[in-house]
Design an enzyme around this catalytic site. Structure first.
Site, mmCIF file in Angstrom:
data_model
loop_
_atom_site.group_PDB
_atom_site.id
_atom_site.type_symbol
_atom_site.label_atom_id
_atom_site.label_comp_id
_atom_site.label_asym_id
_atom_site.label_seq_id
_atom_site.Cartn_x
_atom_site.Cartn_y
_atom_site.Cartn_z
ATOM 1 N N GLY A 97 16.629 40.591 27.752
ATOM 2 C CA GLY A 97 15.093 39.396 27.409
ATOM 3 C C GLY A 97 14.109 39.214 28.038
ATOM 4 O O GLY A 97 14.481 39.570 29.389
ATOM 5 N N ASN A 129 17.509 27.846 19.525
ATOM 6 C CA ASN A 129 18.084 28.239 20.153
ATOM 7 C C ASN A 129 19.344 27.553 21.058
ATOM 8 O O ASN A 129 20.262 27.546 21.512
ATOM 9 C CB ASN A 129 17.663 28.013 21.768
ATOM 10 C CG ASN A 129 16.319 29.141 21.793
ATOM 11 O OD1 ASN A 129 16.560 30.267 21.224
ATOM 12 N ND2 ASN A 129 14.870 28.944 22.765
ATOM 13 N N HIS A 133 11.909 18.558 31.250
ATOM 14 C CA HIS A 133 11.572 20.607 31.360
ATOM 15 C C HIS A 133 10.815 20.366 30.625
ATOM 16 O O HIS A 133 10.227 21.570 30.145
ATOM 17 C CB HIS A 133 12.902 20.708 31.462
ATOM 18 C CG HIS A 133 12.243 22.737 32.517
ATOM 19 N ND1 HIS A 133 11.314 22.468 32.908
ATOM 20 C CD2 HIS A 133 12.521 24.122 31.305
ATOM 21 C CE1 HIS A 133 11.065 23.921 32.996
ATOM 22 N NE2 HIS A 133 12.039 24.887 32.283
ATOM 23 N N SER A 169 17.495 28.904 29.469
ATOM 24 C CA SER A 169 16.883 28.501 27.666
ATOM 25 C C SER A 169 16.153 27.162 27.337
ATOM 26 O O SER A 169 16.617 26.421 28.312
ATOM 27 C CB SER A 169 17.919 28.989 26.767
ATOM 28 O OG SER A 169 18.549 29.837 26.842
ATOM 29 N N ARG A 175 8.984 31.338 24.056
ATOM 30 C CA ARG A 175 8.328 30.267 23.132
ATOM 31 C C ARG A 175 7.026 31.671 22.672
ATOM 32 O O ARG A 175 7.194 32.274 23.355
ATOM 33 C CB ARG A 175 7.483 29.309 24.274
ATOM 34 C CG ARG A 175 8.110 27.649 24.262
ATOM 35 C CD ARG A 175 7.614 27.686 25.414
ATOM 36 N NE ARG A 175 6.048 26.586 25.149
ATOM 37 C CZ ARG A 175 5.573 26.190 25.081
ATOM 38 N NH1 ARG A 175 5.238 25.723 26.399
ATOM 39 N NH2 ARG A 175 4.233 25.483 24.590
ATOM 40 N N ASP A 211 9.239 24.371 37.227
ATOM 41 C CA ASP A 211 8.157 23.476 37.611
ATOM 42 C C ASP A 211 8.021 23.343 39.069
ATOM 43 O O ASP A 211 7.052 22.465 39.251
ATOM 44 C CB ASP A 211 8.811 21.655 37.198
ATOM 45 C CG ASP A 211 9.022 22.049 35.354
ATOM 46 O OD1 ASP A 211 8.025 22.899 35.043
ATOM 47 O OD2 ASP A 211 10.085 21.300 35.291
ATOM 48 N N ASP A 219 24.325 40.784 26.100
ATOM 49 C CA ASP A 219 23.549 40.942 25.122
ATOM 50 C C ASP A 219 23.600 40.986 24.152
ATOM 51 O O ASP A 219 24.766 42.233 24.139
ATOM 52 C CB ASP A 219 21.664 40.838 25.249
ATOM 53 C CG ASP A 219 21.103 40.229 25.020
ATOM 54 O OD1 ASP A 219 21.103 39.796 24.085
ATOM 55 O OD2 ASP A 219 19.990 39.472 26.141
ATOM 56 N N VAL A 258 12.843 36.937 29.828
ATOM 57 C CA VAL A 258 13.841 36.418 31.379
ATOM 58 C C VAL A 258 15.045 37.492 31.808
ATOM 59 O O VAL A 258 14.671 37.279 33.273
ATOM 60 C CB VAL A 258 13.992 35.278 31.618
ATOM 61 C CG1 VAL A 258 14.566 33.955 32.848
ATOM 62 C CG2 VAL A 258 12.909 34.062 30.716
#
Length: 343
Positions: A11, A93, A187, A117, A80, A149, A34, A13
């Site tokens: 993916g 998810n 988060h 995730s 997203r 963050d 995956d 990420v």
């Protein structure tokens, strides 16, 4: 050395995360999984001249992926997109994470599980409740990765200091701002609580302080909009996830963490200082919160509550707001597992 597995390796990420961990000197074996393309990605990365081996596995080979894995990162899921809320993400998810964590519980029950995730606030409770049902839950082994963050807070704090006072801004180093700022709570949105531990910088920010808070909380929206529907934070998330994983890996070797106040979204009741943290946030029943952690041999052995003992009135407001939202997020995750078991 350590075997690391990445579930969701092909993916947005997963691919850069796989690359960054292939470069880590703390990884001896990298296993990629995956539903598509993982074998090719593994072969591609295996040509890189670092000392770890790298193998990609197909969708029917999760047992081989996880066998003997000590650290498992889960970036799998739907990203997203514009108009897609975190609640929408949850519905898509939740089932993915439940399935993958079930496999970890079965094939690598002692692995440290790092949940990347989204939405982390709900998916970490899903991971915990799934492992509880299997009788495989160890509180210090499940961590929600909130490190993006902190990475954003370090970056944005210097950016706003530069706007307010270029001389002071130029004196700062973005790579070491974790000594002056940390992020706690959750988060997503208003559950994200940036705490500037060097209070002189709050004074320097002046009116930019509120802009800083908002940008840390909603920085992901900038990327979704800038990518024009083509994705969300992938490269920066992979960077933050790899940095967090590296700290976990360093702890296997009894090395001191490079990041001060490294936080993770963890299950409070099972950890040292967990009850104290609940008291300090004003909710003795809240089960999850992101706080600075103490790692030993790859697991969280305690949490550091000192940041909660020095909150300003504004920071206390942020905590109160975050706790209200977190309770709903956590319950959503728990209900997904507990309600389904009643059917």
């Amino acid at each position: 050395m350590v075997k690391v597995a990445i579930l969701g390796a092909s993916g947005g990420v997963g691919q850069p995360l796989s690359l960054l961990l292939k470069l880590s000197p703390y990884v001896s074996e990298l296993a990629l999984y995956d539903i598509r393309a993982a074998e090719g990605i593994g072969k591609d990365l295996s040509h890189i001249n670092t000392n770890s081996s790298c193998v990609g596995y197909d969708k029917d080979s999760i047992e081989n992926t996880l066998s003997n894995a000590q650290v498992v990162l889960i970036p799998a899921g739907v990203p997203r997109k514009p108009g897609l809320t975190r609640d929408d993400l949850f519905k898509m998810n939740a089932g993915i994470v439940k399935s993958l964590v079930t496999a970890v519980g079965k094939f690598a029950p002692n692995a440290r599980i790092l949940v990347i995730s989204n939405p982390v606030n709900s998916l970490v409770p899903i991971a915990v409740e799934t492992l509880k049902k299997m009788g495989k839950f160890k509180p210090g082994n499940v961590m929600g990765v909130t490190n993006l963050d902190l990475v954003r807070a370090e970056t944005f704090l210097v950016d706003y200091l530069m706007l307010k006072n270029p001389k002071i801004g130029q004196e700062q180093d973005k790579t070491t701002m974790h000594r002056k700022v940390t992020v706690i709570g959750g988060h997503s949105g208003e559950t994200i609580i940036p705490i500037i531990t060097d209070k002189s910088l709050v004074f320097q920010l002046d009116k930019q302080y509120e802009h800083f808070i908002h940008r840390v909380q909603f920085g992901g929206d900038e990327i979704v909009q800038a990518k024009q529907g083509a994705g969300s934070a992938t490269l920066s998330m992979a960077f933050a996830g790899a940095k967090f994983a590296e700290e976990v890996l360093r702890s296997f070797h009894n090395e001191k963490p490079e990041t001060e106040s490294l936080s993770a979204f963890v299950y409070l009741p099972g950890l040292k200082n967990g009850k104290k943290a609940q008291q300090l946030v004003g909710d003795n029943s809240i089960e999850y919160f992101s706080l600075p952690i103490v790692l030993r041999n790859g697991s969280v052995v305690s949490i550091d509550t000192s940041v909660l003992e020095k909150l300003s009135p504004r920071e206390e407001q942020l905590v109160n707001t975050a706790v209200k939202e977190l309770r709903k997020n956590i319950e959503k995750g728990k209900s997904f597992i507990l309600d389904s078991s009643k059917l």
